[in-house]
Design a protein around this motif. Structure first.
Motif, PDB file in Angstrom:
ATOM      1  N   ILE A  85     -21.693 -77.639  -0.056  1.00 54.95           N
ATOM      2  CA  ILE A  85     -21.631 -79.101  -0.125  1.00 54.95           C
ATOM      3  C   ILE A  85     -20.286 -79.547  -0.666  1.00 54.95           C
ATOM      4  CG2 ILE A  85     -22.659 -81.140  -1.216  1.00 54.95           C
ATOM      5  CD1 ILE A  85     -25.339 -79.621  -1.132  1.00 54.95           C
ATOM      6  N   ARG A  86     -19.735 -78.826  -1.637  1.00 55.84           N
ATOM      7  CA  ARG A  86     -18.418 -79.169  -2.177  1.00 55.84           C
ATOM      8  C   ARG A  86     -17.344 -79.091  -1.088  1.00 55.84           C
ATOM      9  NH1 ARG A  86     -20.139 -81.926  -6.205  1.00 55.84           N
ATOM     10  NH2 ARG A  86     -21.116 -80.761  -7.876  1.00 55.84           N
ATOM     11  N   VAL A  87     -17.432 -78.063  -0.263  1.00 55.34           N
ATOM     12  CA  VAL A  87     -16.462 -77.924   0.817  1.00 55.34           C
ATOM     13  C   VAL A  87     -16.624 -79.064   1.817  1.00 55.34           C
ATOM     14  CG1 VAL A  87     -15.768 -76.501   2.782  1.00 55.34           C
ATOM     15  CG2 VAL A  87     -16.218 -75.433   0.577  1.00 55.34           C
ATOM     16  N   ALA A  88     -17.864 -79.426   2.124  1.00 52.50           N
ATOM     17  CA  ALA A  88     -18.109 -80.522   3.060  1.00 52.50           C
ATOM     18  C   ALA A  88     -17.529 -81.827   2.526  1.00 52.50           C
ATOM     19  CB  ALA A  88     -19.606 -80.665   3.314  1.00 52.50           C
ATOM     20  N   GLU A  89     -17.740 -82.097   1.238  1.00 52.97           N
ATOM     21  CA  GLU A  89     -17.182 -83.309   0.639  1.00 52.97           C
ATOM     22  C   GLU A  89     -15.658 -83.291   0.691  1.00 52.97           C
ATOM     23  OE1 GLU A  89     -20.041 -85.034  -2.764  1.00 52.97           O
ATOM     24  OE2 GLU A  89     -19.127 -83.115  -3.259  1.00 52.97           O
ATOM     25  N   ALA A  90     -15.064 -82.150   0.369  1.00 51.97           N
ATOM     26  CA  ALA A  90     -13.613 -82.046   0.373  1.00 51.97           C
ATOM     27  C   ALA A  90     -13.048 -82.234   1.776  1.00 51.97           C
ATOM     28  CB  ALA A  90     -13.185 -80.694  -0.199  1.00 51.97           C
ATOM     29  N   ALA A  91     -13.740 -81.706   2.779  1.00 46.37           N
ATOM     30  CA  ALA A  91     -13.292 -81.854   4.166  1.00 46.37           C
ATOM     31  C   ALA A  91     -13.256 -83.319   4.578  1.00 46.37           C
ATOM     32  CB  ALA A  91     -14.208 -81.062   5.097  1.00 46.37           C
ATOM     33  N   LEU A  92     -14.292 -84.063   4.210  1.00 46.48           N
ATOM     34  CA  LEU A  92     -14.330 -85.485   4.556  1.00 46.48           C
ATOM     35  C   LEU A  92     -13.289 -86.275   3.771  1.00 46.48           C
ATOM     36  CD1 LEU A  92     -18.191 -86.048   4.790  1.00 46.48           C
ATOM     37  CD2 LEU A  92     -16.574 -85.662   6.653  1.00 46.48           C
ATOM     38  N   SER A  93     -13.100 -85.924   2.504  1.00 46.67           N
ATOM     39  CA  SER A  93     -12.103 -86.618   1.686  1.00 46.67           C
ATOM     40  C   SER A  93     -10.695 -86.398   2.222  1.00 46.67           C
ATOM     41  CB  SER A  93     -12.178 -86.133   0.227  1.00 46.67           C
ATOM     42  OG  SER A  93     -13.422 -86.462  -0.349  1.00 46.67           O
TER      43      SER A  93
END
Length: 279
Positions: A85-93
Protein backbone atom coordinates in the motif's frame (compact mmCIF):
# COMPACT_ATOMS: atom_id res chain seq x y z
CA UNK A 1 21.13 5.86 10.19
CA UNK A 2 19.44 9.17 9.21
CA UNK A 3 16.22 10.17 10.93
CA UNK A 4 12.97 10.80 9.11
CA UNK A 5 11.29 13.78 10.71
CA UNK A 6 7.90 12.15 11.06
CA UNK A 7 5.55 10.82 13.73
CA UNK A 8 3.60 7.57 13.64
CA UNK A 9 0.27 6.27 14.88
CA UNK A 10 0.31 2.47 14.99
CA UNK A 11 -2.02 -0.36 15.91
CA UNK A 12 -0.58 -3.66 17.12
CA UNK A 13 -3.05 -6.55 16.77
CA UNK A 14 -2.94 -9.91 18.59
CA UNK A 15 -2.26 -12.99 16.48
CA UNK A 16 -5.92 -14.01 16.75
CA UNK A 17 -6.77 -11.08 14.46
CA UNK A 18 -5.01 -12.89 11.58
CA UNK A 19 -5.86 -16.07 9.70
CA UNK A 20 -3.96 -19.30 10.41
CA UNK A 21 -1.37 -18.81 7.69
CA UNK A 22 -0.59 -15.30 8.89
CA UNK A 23 -0.40 -16.44 12.50
CA UNK A 24 2.15 -19.10 11.57
CA UNK A 25 4.11 -16.61 9.51
CA UNK A 26 4.31 -14.02 12.29
CA UNK A 27 5.28 -16.62 14.91
CA UNK A 28 8.09 -17.82 12.66
CA UNK A 29 9.04 -14.21 11.87
CA UNK A 30 9.49 -13.42 15.58
CA UNK A 31 11.21 -16.70 16.49
CA UNK A 32 13.78 -16.09 13.74
CA UNK A 33 14.58 -12.67 15.20
CA UNK A 34 13.46 -10.78 12.09
CA UNK A 35 11.24 -8.20 13.84
CA UNK A 36 12.47 -4.65 13.24
CA UNK A 37 12.73 -1.99 15.96
CA UNK A 38 10.70 1.23 15.52
CA UNK A 39 13.94 3.25 15.59
CA UNK A 40 15.16 1.45 12.46
CA UNK A 41 11.88 0.80 10.68
CA UNK A 42 11.08 4.17 9.04
CA UNK A 43 14.32 4.31 7.07
CA UNK A 44 13.95 0.65 6.05
CA UNK A 45 10.42 1.34 4.84
CA UNK A 46 11.46 4.41 2.87
CA UNK A 47 14.33 2.52 1.22
CA UNK A 48 12.03 -0.35 0.21
CA UNK A 49 9.45 2.01 -1.32
CA UNK A 50 12.04 4.02 -3.27
CA UNK A 51 13.72 0.89 -4.60
CA UNK A 52 10.37 -0.56 -5.68
CA UNK A 53 9.46 2.57 -7.64
CA UNK A 54 12.90 3.11 -9.03
CA UNK A 55 13.20 -0.27 -10.70
CA UNK A 56 10.98 0.52 -13.71
CA UNK A 57 8.13 -1.68 -12.56
CA UNK A 58 5.04 -2.00 -14.73
CA UNK A 59 3.19 -3.75 -11.90
CA UNK A 60 3.17 -3.45 -8.15
CA UNK A 61 6.01 -5.64 -6.86
CA UNK A 62 5.58 -8.32 -4.22
CA UNK A 63 7.40 -6.93 -1.20
CA UNK A 64 8.44 -8.93 1.88
CA UNK A 65 6.10 -8.92 4.87
CA UNK A 66 7.70 -6.98 7.71
CA UNK A 67 6.32 -5.74 11.01
CA UNK A 68 6.90 -4.11 14.36
CA UNK A 69 6.24 -6.47 17.26
CA UNK A 70 5.20 -6.06 20.90
CA UNK A 71 5.56 -8.88 23.41
CA UNK A 72 3.83 -8.32 26.75
CA UNK A 73 2.00 -10.46 29.30
CA UNK A 74 2.82 -13.57 27.26
CA UNK A 75 0.96 -12.04 24.29
CA UNK A 76 2.38 -11.33 20.86
CA UNK A 77 1.06 -8.27 19.03
CA UNK A 78 1.97 -7.35 15.46
CA UNK A 79 1.90 -4.11 13.47
CA UNK A 80 2.42 -5.12 9.81
CA UNK A 81 4.04 -2.58 7.50
CA UNK A 82 1.72 -3.07 4.48
CA UNK A 83 4.46 -1.98 2.12
CA UNK A 84 2.39 -2.77 -0.98
CA UNK A 85 0.00 0.00 0.00
CA UNK A 86 2.89 2.38 0.73
CA UNK A 87 4.29 1.77 -2.73
CA UNK A 88 0.86 2.33 -4.29
CA UNK A 89 0.49 5.64 -2.45
CA UNK A 90 3.98 6.73 -3.47
CA UNK A 91 3.30 5.83 -7.11
CA UNK A 92 0.19 8.01 -7.20
CA UNK A 93 1.92 10.86 -5.37
CA UNK A 94 4.76 10.80 -7.91
CA UNK A 95 2.26 11.58 -10.68
CA UNK A 96 0.57 14.48 -8.89
CA UNK A 97 1.19 17.87 -10.52
CA UNK A 98 3.53 16.42 -13.16
CA UNK A 99 2.92 16.72 -16.94
CA UNK A 100 1.47 13.48 -18.30
CA UNK A 101 4.53 12.70 -20.44
CA UNK A 102 6.83 12.85 -17.43
CA UNK A 103 4.31 11.13 -15.16
CA UNK A 104 4.01 8.20 -17.57
CA UNK A 105 7.80 7.93 -17.79
CA UNK A 106 8.19 7.72 -14.00
CA UNK A 107 5.05 5.73 -13.24
CA UNK A 108 3.56 3.92 -16.28
CA UNK A 109 -0.26 4.08 -16.63
CA UNK A 110 -0.57 0.33 -16.00
CA UNK A 111 1.23 0.66 -12.67
CA UNK A 112 -0.78 3.79 -11.82
CA UNK A 113 -4.03 1.93 -12.45
CA UNK A 114 -3.00 -0.93 -10.19
CA UNK A 115 -1.87 1.51 -7.52
CA UNK A 116 -5.19 3.37 -7.62
CA UNK A 117 -7.13 0.11 -7.20
CA UNK A 118 -5.01 -0.91 -4.20
CA UNK A 119 -5.41 2.48 -2.49
CA UNK A 120 -9.17 2.59 -3.11
CA UNK A 121 -9.55 -0.91 -1.66
CA UNK A 122 -7.91 -0.18 1.66
CA UNK A 123 -9.60 3.20 2.06
CA UNK A 124 -12.96 1.47 2.05
CA UNK A 125 -13.64 0.06 5.50
CA UNK A 126 -16.42 -2.13 4.12
CA UNK A 127 -14.04 -3.81 1.70
CA UNK A 128 -11.51 -4.33 4.48
CA UNK A 129 -14.04 -6.12 6.64
CA UNK A 130 -15.93 -8.02 3.94
CA UNK A 131 -13.15 -9.03 1.58
CA UNK A 132 -10.08 -9.22 3.78
CA UNK A 133 -8.20 -6.35 2.15
CA UNK A 134 -5.13 -5.73 4.39
CA UNK A 135 -5.65 -3.04 7.01
CA UNK A 136 -3.16 -0.21 7.21
CA UNK A 137 -1.76 -0.52 10.72
CA UNK A 138 0.38 2.63 10.65
CA UNK A 139 -0.37 6.26 9.84
CA UNK A 140 2.46 8.70 9.17
CA UNK A 141 2.67 12.48 9.58
CA UNK A 142 5.75 14.50 8.59
CA UNK A 143 7.13 17.46 10.58
CA UNK A 144 4.61 17.25 13.40
CA UNK A 145 1.93 15.28 15.21
CA UNK A 146 -1.72 15.66 14.10
CA UNK A 147 -3.69 17.10 17.02
CA UNK A 148 -6.39 14.44 16.66
CA UNK A 149 -3.87 11.74 17.62
CA UNK A 150 -3.44 13.24 21.09
CA UNK A 151 -7.16 12.67 21.76
CA UNK A 152 -6.48 8.92 22.02
CA UNK A 153 -3.99 9.06 24.91
CA UNK A 154 -3.45 10.30 28.46
CA UNK A 155 -0.34 11.74 30.08
CA UNK A 156 0.28 8.64 32.22
CA UNK A 157 0.72 6.52 29.10
CA UNK A 158 3.82 8.40 27.98
CA UNK A 159 7.25 6.75 27.85
CA UNK A 160 10.28 8.99 27.32
CA UNK A 161 13.86 7.83 26.72
CA UNK A 162 16.61 10.46 26.46
CA UNK A 163 19.68 8.24 26.11
CA UNK A 164 21.68 9.50 23.09
CA UNK A 165 21.39 6.37 20.93
CA UNK A 166 17.86 5.45 22.01
CA UNK A 167 15.98 8.77 22.22
CA UNK A 168 12.26 8.18 21.89
CA UNK A 169 8.91 9.47 23.06
CA UNK A 170 5.91 7.16 22.80
CA UNK A 171 2.41 6.75 24.13
CA UNK A 172 0.74 3.34 24.29
CA UNK A 173 -2.77 2.43 25.34
CA UNK A 174 -5.38 -0.28 24.93
CA UNK A 175 -7.52 0.25 21.86
CA UNK A 176 -10.69 0.10 23.98
CA UNK A 177 -9.51 3.18 25.90
CA UNK A 178 -8.53 4.98 22.70
CA UNK A 179 -11.97 4.30 21.22
CA UNK A 180 -13.76 5.62 24.32
CA UNK A 181 -11.68 8.79 24.30
CA UNK A 182 -12.34 9.36 20.60
CA UNK A 183 -16.06 8.83 21.18
CA UNK A 184 -16.16 11.31 24.07
CA UNK A 185 -14.20 13.87 22.06
CA UNK A 186 -16.56 13.50 19.11
CA UNK A 187 -19.57 14.04 21.34
CA UNK A 188 -18.08 17.25 22.77
CA UNK A 189 -16.98 18.58 19.38
CA UNK A 190 -20.32 17.91 17.71
CA UNK A 191 -22.24 19.65 20.48
CA UNK A 192 -19.90 22.63 20.75
CA UNK A 193 -18.62 23.39 17.24
CA UNK A 194 -20.55 21.07 14.92
CA UNK A 195 -19.14 19.53 11.74
CA UNK A 196 -15.87 21.47 11.69
CA UNK A 197 -12.60 20.13 10.21
CA UNK A 198 -11.34 19.05 13.64
CA UNK A 199 -14.57 17.12 14.25
CA UNK A 200 -14.21 15.35 10.91
CA UNK A 201 -10.55 14.56 11.66
CA UNK A 202 -11.38 12.96 15.03
CA UNK A 203 -14.25 11.05 13.45
CA UNK A 204 -11.88 9.68 10.79
CA UNK A 205 -9.47 8.50 13.49
CA UNK A 206 -12.33 6.85 15.39
CA UNK A 207 -13.49 4.99 12.27
CA UNK A 208 -9.95 3.78 11.61
CA UNK A 209 -9.70 2.30 15.12
CA UNK A 210 -12.92 0.35 14.59
CA UNK A 211 -11.21 -1.80 11.95
CA UNK A 212 -8.98 -3.55 14.48
CA UNK A 213 -9.22 -6.36 17.01
CA UNK A 214 -10.63 -5.26 20.43
CA UNK A 215 -7.47 -6.46 22.21
CA UNK A 216 -5.14 -4.35 20.11
CA UNK A 217 -2.69 -1.74 21.41
CA UNK A 218 -2.45 1.77 19.96
CA UNK A 219 0.87 3.61 19.88
CA UNK A 220 1.79 7.23 19.16
CA UNK A 221 5.50 7.46 18.36
CA UNK A 222 7.23 10.84 17.95
CA UNK A 223 9.72 9.03 15.70
CA UNK A 224 12.41 11.26 14.21
CA UNK A 225 10.82 14.39 15.69
CA UNK A 226 12.72 13.70 18.93
CA UNK A 227 15.92 14.59 17.06
CA UNK A 228 14.58 18.11 16.55
CA UNK A 229 13.74 18.77 20.20
CA UNK A 230 16.03 19.05 23.24
CA UNK A 231 15.49 16.83 26.26
CA UNK A 232 13.91 19.57 28.35
CA UNK A 233 11.33 20.26 25.64
CA UNK A 234 10.41 16.59 25.42
CA UNK A 235 10.18 16.30 29.20
CA UNK A 236 7.88 19.34 29.38
CA UNK A 237 5.69 18.31 26.45
CA UNK A 238 2.10 18.36 27.69
CA UNK A 239 0.28 18.09 24.36
CA UNK A 240 -2.10 15.39 25.55
CA UNK A 241 -3.00 17.46 28.61
CA UNK A 242 -3.64 20.53 26.45
CA UNK A 243 -6.00 18.55 24.24
CA UNK A 244 -7.82 17.23 27.31
CA UNK A 245 -8.02 20.76 28.75
CA UNK A 246 -9.41 22.12 25.50
CA UNK A 247 -12.07 19.42 25.25
CA UNK A 248 -13.00 19.86 28.90
CA UNK A 249 -13.39 23.59 28.38
CA UNK A 250 -15.60 23.07 25.35
CA UNK A 251 -17.73 20.59 27.28
CA UNK A 252 -18.32 23.14 30.04
CA UNK A 253 -18.92 25.99 27.64
CA UNK A 254 -15.68 27.72 28.65
CA UNK A 255 -14.67 28.97 25.21
CA UNK A 256 -11.73 31.06 26.44
CA UNK A 257 -10.15 28.14 28.28
CA UNK A 258 -10.55 25.88 25.25
CA UNK A 259 -9.18 28.55 22.91
CA UNK A 260 -6.13 29.19 25.09
CA UNK A 261 -5.23 25.49 25.18
CA UNK A 262 -5.76 25.14 21.44
CA UNK A 263 -3.68 28.21 20.58
CA UNK A 264 -0.79 27.00 22.75
CA UNK A 265 -0.89 23.56 21.14
CA UNK A 266 -1.02 24.91 17.59
CA UNK A 267 1.83 27.35 18.24
CA UNK A 268 4.02 24.57 19.66
CA UNK A 269 3.62 22.29 16.67
CA UNK A 270 3.74 25.10 14.11
CA UNK A 271 7.23 25.87 15.41
CA UNK A 272 8.22 22.27 14.65
CA UNK A 273 6.65 22.43 11.18
CA UNK A 274 8.60 25.59 10.37
CA UNK A 275 11.86 23.71 10.95
CA UNK A 276 11.24 22.02 7.58
CA UNK A 277 12.16 25.31 5.92
CA UNK A 278 15.41 25.75 7.81
CA UNK A 279 18.63 25.33 5.89
Amino acid sequence: MPSLFASYLRVYEPLTAFDRDRQSYWRRYVSEGRAIAPLEGPVRQRTAVIEALGAGWTRLPDLPDEAYVLESDDALLVCPWNLRIRVAEAALSARDGVPSVLADAFVPPVLAGQAKAVVEDWRSGARVLEHGVPRVHEQIATWGVPLRWFVLFEAGERHLVTEPERRALRYRTEISKARRRASRALSVLRKSIGEAPITEAVEEAARWLEEFHPRSVVELDYGGLVQLLPDETLEADDSTELVATGLSGLGRGEAEEASAAYDKLVARWRAVQLLERCN
